[in-house]
Write a protein that holds these residues in place. Structure first.
Motif, PDB file in Angstrom:
ATOM      1  N   GLY A   1       0.787  -1.235   0.000  1.00 25.93           N
ATOM      2  CA  GLY A   1       0.000   0.000   0.000  1.00 25.93           C
ATOM      3  C   GLY A   1       0.811   1.272   0.000  1.00 25.93           C
TER       4      GLY A   1
ATOM      5  N   VAL B   1      -6.075  -2.248   1.282  1.00 27.60           N
ATOM      6  CA  VAL B   1      -5.244  -1.298   0.522  1.00 27.60           C
ATOM      7  C   VAL B   1      -6.132  -0.373  -0.304  1.00 27.60           C
ATOM      8  CG1 VAL B   1      -3.549  -1.087  -1.342  1.00 27.60           C
ATOM      9  CG2 VAL B   1      -3.177  -2.751   0.487  1.00 27.60           C
TER      10      VAL B   1
ATOM     11  N   ARG C   1      -2.189   1.272   4.480  1.00 27.54           N
ATOM     12  CA  ARG C   1      -0.936   0.538   4.296  1.00 27.54           C
ATOM     13  C   ARG C   1      -1.047  -0.715   5.160  1.00 27.54           C
ATOM     14  NH1 ARG C   1       4.970   2.809   6.389  1.00 27.54           N
ATOM     15  NH2 ARG C   1       6.231   0.966   5.843  1.00 27.54           N
TER      16      ARG C   1
END
Length: 297
Positions: A16, A45, A50
């Motif tokens: 991500g 994501v 992340r």
């Protein structure tokens, strides 16, 4: 990639990109980071997060503790039943410190922490010990560890102690497949081919049976965690299947009851696995919960 975390080598996958709010995923007993389905990670994501997942110590591609041996698992199980301390090579708090070490190694100050089964236990310890690092906690099919809670269904408990017929790949796959079938979600059966492919992929990536035993002992040795849950200040979501034969739903209910302000969600027909339909249901609860917690952070 391998990182040094809490003084040991931990295998990590980071998806991500930096600059996003972080979700740390902690998997359960004997399960590698690839046990988090790719679709689960990708949805998180796409929701703007992340996502960091890693192999727990002694499993997958992370550092092992074979020099510690395993001891006698049956004897340690007897000690636990009669209330004597279980001896383990390391503790769930050590494993929580590994998780914190992963965040440190990546330069991450705050994270949403999502743990499944044993990973939920580790996440609970992390939330109690390092509240300043937690944006929120999600505990999936896990337990508070309180001693009065029900244990696995008898056939599942027996299967946990059973060994494969041999160490050929076919025997190992058959052994794992039999156990997966015992704990799977009755409302969401998966095709045998899909399960076999997933198990084979995991075995070819790493096969660490002694690590599984040491992790089991760490769970058995963990005591007093239920009393720590009252300290958890993070927004908390507890998810549990009502058909879980390994960690009965009463364990999830008890976890939520002990954490101030925790929200509990029962998932009908879910066992102790993550088939695609269950992943979809979980994400319908997890994504809005994380987004709301992120806004409040």
């Amino acid at each position: 990639m391998k990182l040094t975390a809490n003084g040991i080598q931990i295998e990590v996958e980071d998806s991500g990109g930096e600059g996003r709010p972080v979700i740390l995923l902690i998997m359960g007993l004997g399960m590698q980071l690839i046990a988090w389905p790719d679709a689960f990670v990708q949805t998180l994501v796409e929701a703007g997060f992340r996502v960091v997942r890693y192999d727990n110590r002694d499993i997958g591609l992370s550092q092992g503790f074979d020099e510690a041996g395993t001891g006698n698992l049956v004897w340690q199980a007897v000690r636990q039943r009669i209330g004597l301390p279980v001896r383990s090579a390391y503790t769930l708090q050590d494993m929580a410190n590994d998780a914190l070490g992963v965040l440190d190694a990546l330069g991450i100050g705050l994270a949403h922490v999502v743990g499944a089964s044993m990973g939920g236990m580790i996440a609970q310890r992390l939330a109690a010990a390092a509240p300043q690092r937690m944006t929120s906690l999600v505990s999936i099919m896990s337990s508070s560890g309180a001693r009065n809670l029900p244990g696995p269904r008898p056939d599942v408990a027996a299967a946990l102690m059973r060994r494969p017929a041999s160490r050929t790949e076919a025997a190992l796959v058959a052994h794992s497949l039999g156990f997966v079938r015992l704990i799977s979600s009755p409302a969401y059966p998966q095709e045998e081919r899909v399960l076999t492919d997933r198990i084979t992929r995991g075995l070819r990536r790493a096969y660490r049976p002694a690590g599984i035993v040491r992790q089991m002992l760490a769970i058995g040795a963990d005591s007093g965690r239920e009393a720590l849950l009252a300290r958890i200040a993070s927004p908390t979501l507890v998810l549990h299947g009502d058909a879980d034969p390994l960690v009965p739903i009463a364990c999830g209910q008890d976890t939520a009851r002990r954490i101030p302000g925790a929200r509990f969600v029962s998932v009908p027909g879910m066992g102790h696995d993550l088939p695609p339909q269950v992943i979809d249901i979980l994400l319908q609860h997890i994504v809005p919960f994380l987004q709301t917690a992120e806004k409040r952070a």
